[in-house]
Design a protein around this motif. Sequence first.
Motif, PDB file in Angstrom:
ATOM      1  N   THR A   1       0.807  -1.229   0.000  1.00 53.74           N
ATOM      2  CA  THR A   1       0.000   0.000   0.000  1.00 53.74           C
ATOM      3  C   THR A   1       0.837   1.276   0.000  1.00 53.74           C
ATOM      4  OG1 THR A   1      -0.113   0.300   2.395  1.00 53.74           O
ATOM      5  CG2 THR A   1      -1.695  -1.255   1.428  1.00 53.74           C
ATOM      6  N   GLY A   2       2.104   1.147   0.395  1.00 59.99           N
ATOM      7  CA  GLY A   2       2.953   2.325   0.460  1.00 59.99           C
ATOM      8  C   GLY A   2       2.697   3.202   1.664  1.00 59.99           C
ATOM      9  N   SER A   3       1.689   2.897   2.452  1.00 58.32           N
ATOM     10  CA  SER A   3       1.404   3.676   3.658  1.00 58.32           C
ATOM     11  C   SER A   3       1.083   2.686   4.775  1.00 58.32           C
ATOM     12  CB  SER A   3       0.254   4.640   3.405  1.00 58.32           C
ATOM     13  OG  SER A   3      -0.906   3.933   3.034  1.00 58.32           O
ATOM     14  N   SER A   4       0.553   3.161   5.863  1.00 60.15           N
ATOM     15  CA  SER A   4       0.288   2.282   6.996  1.00 60.15           C
ATOM     16  C   SER A   4      -1.147   1.757   6.999  1.00 60.15           C
ATOM     17  CB  SER A   4       0.554   3.046   8.295  1.00 60.15           C
ATOM     18  OG  SER A   4       0.380   2.221   9.418  1.00 60.15           O
ATOM     19  N   PRO A   5      -1.316   0.445   7.013  1.00 60.93           N
ATOM     20  CA  PRO A   5      -0.338  -0.634   7.048  1.00 60.93           C
ATOM     21  C   PRO A   5       0.323  -0.833   5.680  1.00 60.93           C
ATOM     22  CG  PRO A   5      -2.522  -1.561   6.860  1.00 60.93           C
ATOM     23  CD  PRO A   5      -2.702  -0.087   7.011  1.00 60.93           C
ATOM     24  N   LEU A   6       1.570  -1.256   5.681  1.00 64.76           N
ATOM     25  CA  LEU A   6       2.315  -1.381   4.429  1.00 64.76           C
ATOM     26  C   LEU A   6       1.742  -2.423   3.485  1.00 64.76           C
ATOM     27  CD1 LEU A   6       6.141  -1.128   5.231  1.00 64.76           C
ATOM     28  CD2 LEU A   6       4.710   0.447   3.915  1.00 64.76           C
ATOM     29  N   TYR A   7       1.143  -3.457   4.064  1.00 57.59           N
ATOM     30  CA  TYR A   7       0.548  -4.522   3.263  1.00 57.59           C
ATOM     31  C   TYR A   7      -0.871  -4.794   3.759  1.00 57.59           C
ATOM     32  CZ  TYR A   7       5.182  -5.716   1.405  1.00 57.59           C
ATOM     33  OH  TYR A   7       6.404  -5.684   0.778  1.00 57.59           O
ATOM     34  N   VAL A   8      -1.710  -5.254   2.849  1.00 59.69           N
ATOM     35  CA  VAL A   8      -3.067  -5.644   3.216  1.00 59.69           C
ATOM     36  C   VAL A   8      -3.399  -6.947   2.483  1.00 59.69           C
ATOM     37  CG1 VAL A   8      -4.105  -4.222   1.414  1.00 59.69           C
ATOM     38  CG2 VAL A   8      -5.454  -4.884   3.412  1.00 59.69           C
ATOM     39  N   PHE A   9      -4.008  -7.880   3.212  1.00 56.87           N
ATOM     40  CA  PHE A   9      -4.427  -9.142   2.623  1.00 56.87           C
ATOM     41  C   PHE A   9      -5.890  -9.072   2.202  1.00 56.87           C
ATOM     42  CE2 PHE A   9      -1.074 -12.209   2.993  1.00 56.87           C
ATOM     43  CZ  PHE A   9      -0.268 -11.771   4.042  1.00 56.87           C
ATOM     44  N   GLY A  10      -6.249  -9.973   1.305  1.00 62.14           N
ATOM     45  CA  GLY A  10      -7.639 -10.128   0.928  1.00 62.14           C
ATOM     46  C   GLY A  10      -8.378 -10.950   1.968  1.00 62.14           C
ATOM     47  N   THR A  11      -9.687 -11.010   1.825  1.00 62.13           N
ATOM     48  CA  THR A  11     -10.539 -11.717   2.781  1.00 62.13           C
ATOM     49  C   THR A  11     -10.459 -13.234   2.619  1.00 62.13           C
ATOM     50  OG1 THR A  11     -12.364 -11.335   1.241  1.00 62.13           O
ATOM     51  CG2 THR A  11     -12.177  -9.839   3.129  1.00 62.13           C
ATOM     52  N   GLY A  12      -9.907 -13.692   1.507  1.00 64.01           N
ATOM     53  CA  GLY A  12      -9.719 -15.118   1.288  1.00 64.01           C
ATOM     54  C   GLY A  12     -10.850 -15.757   0.511  1.00 64.01           C
ATOM     55  N   THR A  13     -10.496 -16.715  -0.348  1.00 65.61           N
ATOM     56  CA  THR A  13     -11.476 -17.438  -1.165  1.00 65.61           C
ATOM     57  C   THR A  13     -11.229 -18.928  -1.043  1.00 65.61           C
ATOM     58  OG1 THR A  13     -11.647 -15.648  -2.786  1.00 65.61           O
ATOM     59  CG2 THR A  13     -12.325 -17.853  -3.497  1.00 65.61           C
ATOM     60  N   LYS A  14     -12.287 -19.654  -0.729  1.00 67.04           N
ATOM     61  CA  LYS A  14     -12.183 -21.112  -0.654  1.00 67.04           C
ATOM     62  C   LYS A  14     -12.519 -21.693  -2.021  1.00 67.04           C
ATOM     63  CE  LYS A  14     -13.863 -25.186   1.814  1.00 67.04           C
ATOM     64  NZ  LYS A  14     -12.488 -25.630   2.157  1.00 67.04           N
ATOM     65  N   VAL A  15     -11.586 -22.416  -2.597  1.00 60.58           N
ATOM     66  CA  VAL A  15     -11.804 -23.063  -3.889  1.00 60.58           C
ATOM     67  C   VAL A  15     -12.175 -24.521  -3.662  1.00 60.58           C
ATOM     68  CG1 VAL A  15     -10.682 -23.872  -6.000  1.00 60.58           C
ATOM     69  CG2 VAL A  15     -10.365 -21.503  -5.222  1.00 60.58           C
ATOM     70  N   THR A  16     -13.302 -24.908  -4.246  1.00 57.79           N
ATOM     71  CA  THR A  16     -13.777 -26.290  -4.159  1.00 57.79           C
ATOM     72  C   THR A  16     -13.764 -26.921  -5.545  1.00 57.79           C
ATOM     73  OG1 THR A  16     -15.209 -25.743  -2.289  1.00 57.79           O
ATOM     74  CG2 THR A  16     -15.683 -27.789  -3.471  1.00 57.79           C
ATOM     75  N   VAL A  17     -13.189 -28.100  -5.623  1.00 61.30           N
ATOM     76  CA  VAL A  17     -13.178 -28.851  -6.887  1.00 61.30           C
ATOM     77  C   VAL A  17     -14.301 -29.881  -6.817  1.00 61.30           C
ATOM     78  CG1 VAL A  17     -11.826 -30.269  -8.452  1.00 61.30           C
ATOM     79  CG2 VAL A  17     -10.705 -28.478  -7.102  1.00 61.30           C
ATOM     80  N   LEU A  18     -15.272 -29.717  -7.682  1.00 59.60           N
ATOM     81  CA  LEU A  18     -16.489 -30.536  -7.620  1.00 59.60           C
ATOM     82  C   LEU A  18     -16.255 -31.982  -8.051  1.00 59.60           C
ATOM     83  CD1 LEU A  18     -18.848 -27.856  -9.164  1.00 59.60           C
ATOM     84  CD2 LEU A  18     -18.585 -28.423  -6.736  1.00 59.60           C
TER      85      LEU A  18
END
Lengths: 120, 111
Positions: free
Chosen positions: B94-111
Amino acid sequence: EVQLVQSGAEVKKPGESLKISCKASGYSLSDYWMAWVRQMPGKGLEWMGIMHPDDPNIRYSPSFEGLVTMAADRSINTAYLHWGGLRASDTGMYYCVRRPHRTGAAFDVWGPGTWVTVSS
Amino acid sequence: QSALTQPASVSGSPGQSITISCAGSSSDIARYNLVSWHQQHPGKAPKLLIFDVSDLPSGVSNRFSGSKSGNTASLTISGLQAEDEADYYCCSYTGSSPLYVFGTGTKVTVL
């Protein structure tokens, strides 16, 4: 082989202090930055902060500023994450992650994690 | 700085292609070509899959590819395999505070 070796699981009471460790193997701690990431039970990843052994200016996430302290001992190639007074909400998995020197670079090596349980 | 927004789950059949989105803002994804993707299997530590939007680390299958448009990054998995079933997280500088940010996450399911 490059790897991060983290200390074992901890069970603590609220208010107690704790220091967990992350030993760099296969490379010199000073050649990279080290970040810490929290994962609460069943939740996503949260970036806590990043430090370099040769830089006194540690960059903490506002969410963790004042709650934890990051440090390193170059002589034993080890980074630490310290709590002065644990809370139940600190329960979770803590990962140390390596980041190359380049500003904004991705975290390229993850430790296996240290599970911390805080319960009365 | 809020977490980057990802769909909670994505599913597909073996052999299909799926795409996971990661929505950020003008302060992170749109500003820097410093988006990474990390794969986490149950009970395991995450692993770097993609860095700098679309680069693959050595040893990562070329079935994984990344891209970015504006403030949204995407991860595509081609030729979906059972072993791809995992949680996937994007991350941006991000270049500012916080320097990094994560995504909320994705669960991948293989049917």
